[in-house]
Motif scaffolding. Structure first.
Motif, PDB file in Angstrom:
ATOM      1  N   GLU A  19       4.346  36.916 -11.586  1.00 47.81           N
ATOM      2  CA  GLU A  19       4.996  36.103 -10.643  1.00 47.81           C
ATOM      3  C   GLU A  19       5.814  34.503 -11.008  1.00 47.81           C
ATOM      4  OE1 GLU A  19       5.211  33.439  -6.514  1.00 47.81           O
ATOM      5  OE2 GLU A  19       3.089  34.802  -7.098  1.00 47.81           O
ATOM      6  N   PHE A  20       5.039  34.094 -12.231  1.00 48.67           N
ATOM      7  CA  PHE A  20       5.154  32.759 -12.291  1.00 48.67           C
ATOM      8  C   PHE A  20       5.772  32.967 -14.204  1.00 48.67           C
ATOM      9  CE2 PHE A  20       2.427  31.004  -8.996  1.00 48.67           C
ATOM     10  CZ  PHE A  20       3.540  30.641  -8.301  1.00 48.67           C
ATOM     11  N   ASP A  21       5.569  34.267 -14.501  1.00 51.11           N
ATOM     12  CA  ASP A  21       6.009  34.525 -16.308  1.00 51.11           C
ATOM     13  C   ASP A  21       4.827  33.209 -16.800  1.00 51.11           C
ATOM     14  OD1 ASP A  21       7.297  35.861 -17.430  1.00 51.11           O
ATOM     15  OD2 ASP A  21       8.524  34.171 -18.003  1.00 51.11           O
ATOM     16  N   ILE A  22       3.614  33.820 -16.424  1.00 49.51           N
ATOM     17  CA  ILE A  22       3.132  33.023 -17.892  1.00 49.51           C
ATOM     18  C   ILE A  22       1.670  33.641 -18.152  1.00 49.51           C
ATOM     19  CG2 ILE A  22       3.646  30.231 -17.020  1.00 49.51           C
ATOM     20  CD1 ILE A  22       1.297  30.459 -15.498  1.00 49.51           C
ATOM     21  N   THR A  23       1.504  33.538 -19.278  1.00 50.69           N
ATOM     22  CA  THR A  23       0.113  34.163 -19.180  1.00 50.69           C
ATOM     23  C   THR A  23      -1.029  34.324 -18.352  1.00 50.69           C
ATOM     24  OG1 THR A  23      -0.886  32.735 -21.040  1.00 50.69           O
ATOM     25  CG2 THR A  23       0.916  34.212 -21.731  1.00 50.69           C
ATOM     26  N   THR A  24      -1.665  35.126 -18.718  1.00 53.52           N
ATOM     27  CA  THR A  24      -3.274  34.930 -17.720  1.00 53.52           C
ATOM     28  C   THR A  24      -4.566  34.021 -18.354  1.00 53.52           C
ATOM     29  OG1 THR A  24      -4.133  36.927 -19.273  1.00 53.52           O
ATOM     30  CG2 THR A  24      -3.507  37.215 -17.097  1.00 53.52           C
ATOM     31  N   ARG A  25      -4.122  33.555 -19.635  1.00 54.78           N
ATOM     32  CA  ARG A  25      -4.904  32.916 -20.456  1.00 54.78           C
ATOM     33  C   ARG A  25      -4.469  31.615 -19.743  1.00 54.78           C
ATOM     34  NH1 ARG A  25      -5.433  32.172 -27.505  1.00 54.78           N
ATOM     35  NH2 ARG A  25      -6.852  30.084 -27.362  1.00 54.78           N
ATOM     36  N   SER A  26      -3.382  31.087 -19.975  1.00 55.05           N
ATOM     37  CA  SER A  26      -2.817  29.562 -19.455  1.00 55.05           C
ATOM     38  C   SER A  26      -3.061  29.337 -17.867  1.00 55.05           C
ATOM     39  CB  SER A  26      -1.325  29.780 -18.770  1.00 55.05           C
ATOM     40  OG  SER A  26      -0.657  29.716 -20.553  1.00 55.05           O
ATOM     41  N   ILE A  27      -3.085  31.200 -16.730  1.00 49.54           N
ATOM     42  CA  ILE A  27      -3.694  30.354 -15.467  1.00 49.54           C
ATOM     43  C   ILE A  27      -5.225  30.107 -16.120  1.00 49.54           C
ATOM     44  CG2 ILE A  27      -4.355  31.805 -13.140  1.00 49.54           C
ATOM     45  CD1 ILE A  27      -1.863  33.307 -13.925  1.00 49.54           C
ATOM     46  N   ARG A  28      -6.049  31.158 -16.524  1.00 51.80           N
ATOM     47  CA  ARG A  28      -7.684  30.743 -16.147  1.00 51.80           C
ATOM     48  C   ARG A  28      -7.857  28.868 -17.790  1.00 51.80           C
ATOM     49  NH1 ARG A  28      -7.546  35.874 -18.468  1.00 51.80           N
ATOM     50  NH2 ARG A  28      -7.501  35.547 -21.038  1.00 51.80           N
ATOM     51  N   PHE A  29      -7.349  28.688 -18.123  1.00 53.23           N
ATOM     52  CA  PHE A  29      -6.678  27.024 -19.184  1.00 53.23           C
ATOM     53  C   PHE A  29      -7.039  26.339 -17.858  1.00 53.23           C
ATOM     54  CE2 PHE A  29      -4.837  23.381 -20.383  1.00 53.23           C
ATOM     55  CZ  PHE A  29      -5.864  23.366 -20.634  1.00 53.23           C
ATOM     56  N   TYR A  30      -6.348  26.478 -17.084  1.00 55.65           N
ATOM     57  CA  TYR A  30      -6.125  25.540 -15.557  1.00 55.65           C
ATOM     58  C   TYR A  30      -7.140  25.998 -14.919  1.00 55.65           C
ATOM     59  CZ  TYR A  30      -1.041  25.472 -16.939  1.00 55.65           C
ATOM     60  OH  TYR A  30       0.325  25.205 -17.646  1.00 55.65           O
ATOM     61  N   GLU A  31      -7.730  26.901 -14.776  1.00 48.95           N
ATOM     62  CA  GLU A  31      -8.913  27.167 -13.751  1.00 48.95           C
ATOM     63  C   GLU A  31     -10.507  26.443 -15.206  1.00 48.95           C
ATOM     64  OE1 GLU A  31     -12.320  30.382 -12.712  1.00 48.95           O
ATOM     65  OE2 GLU A  31     -10.500  31.487 -13.583  1.00 48.95           O
ATOM     66  N   ASP A  32     -10.401  26.812 -15.918  1.00 49.63           N
ATOM     67  CA  ASP A  32     -10.954  25.693 -17.059  1.00 49.63           C
ATOM     68  C   ASP A  32     -11.187  23.918 -16.699  1.00 49.63           C
ATOM     69  OD1 ASP A  32     -12.396  28.449 -17.813  1.00 49.63           O
ATOM     70  OD2 ASP A  32     -10.830  27.757 -19.596  1.00 49.63           O
ATOM     71  N   GLN A  33      -9.821  23.225 -16.754  1.00 48.12           N
ATOM     72  CA  GLN A  33      -9.652  22.641 -15.880  1.00 48.12           C
ATOM     73  C   GLN A  33      -9.566  21.894 -14.640  1.00 48.12           C
ATOM     74  OE1 GLN A  33      -8.300  19.913 -19.168  1.00 48.12           O
ATOM     75  NE2 GLN A  33      -9.139  22.398 -19.875  1.00 48.12           N
ATOM     76  N   GLY A  34     -10.231  22.665 -14.398  1.00 46.47           N
ATOM     77  CA  GLY A  34     -10.610  22.478 -12.404  1.00 46.47           C
ATOM     78  C   GLY A  34      -9.463  22.250 -11.604  1.00 46.47           C
TER      79      GLY A  34
END
Length: 132
Positions: A19-34
């Motif tokens: 949907e947002f045309d970003i990698t799953t890795r980016s999403i996991r990074f945002y999760e890691d950042q809280g």
């Protein structure tokens, strides 16, 4: 045969990635950042509407030049103050700081462009002298 028109309420990491045309890795990074806090079902992340909205805000903030720390600060303020008054004041401060920073960058770019134009004119004049 009626279509279900109710909005989707849960999303997989790949749904959001597409949907947002970003990698799953980016999403996991945002999760890691809280910044995102998906529920888990075993190893599977289950993102809700709140996570989707936050991801949209993270990406908008990034596009506007906000750091992840600034975005996190806004999320924390919103979570603490649901009427969002302090969040809005903080947002206004961040916007003003960002505008000031961008204005300074524009001024710096104008100076550099003037210097480059001057150097270009000097080089062209020197070339014309050599050719005549």
């Amino acid at each position: 045969m009626s279509e279900n028109l109710s909005p989707q309420t849960t999303y997989s990491i790949s749904d959001l990635s597409k949907e947002f045309d970003i990698t799953t890795r980016s999403i996991r990074f945002y999760e890691d950042q809280g910044l995102l806090k998906p529920k888990r079902r075993g190893q599977t992340r289950i993102y809700g509407l709140k996570d989707r909205v936050r991801l949209k805000l993270i990406l908008r903030g990034k596009r506007l030049g906000f750091s992840l720390a600034e975005t996190r600060r806004l999320f924390e303020l919103y979570d603490a103050d649901k009427n969002s008054s302090s969040q809005l004041h903080t947002m206004l401060d961040l916007v003003e700081d960002k505008k000031s920073s961008l204005q300074q960058q524009m001024d710096d770019i104008k100076v550099v462009l003037m210097e480059l134009n001057s150097a270009e004119q000097q080089c062209r004049a020197a070339l014309e002298k050599q050719q005549s």
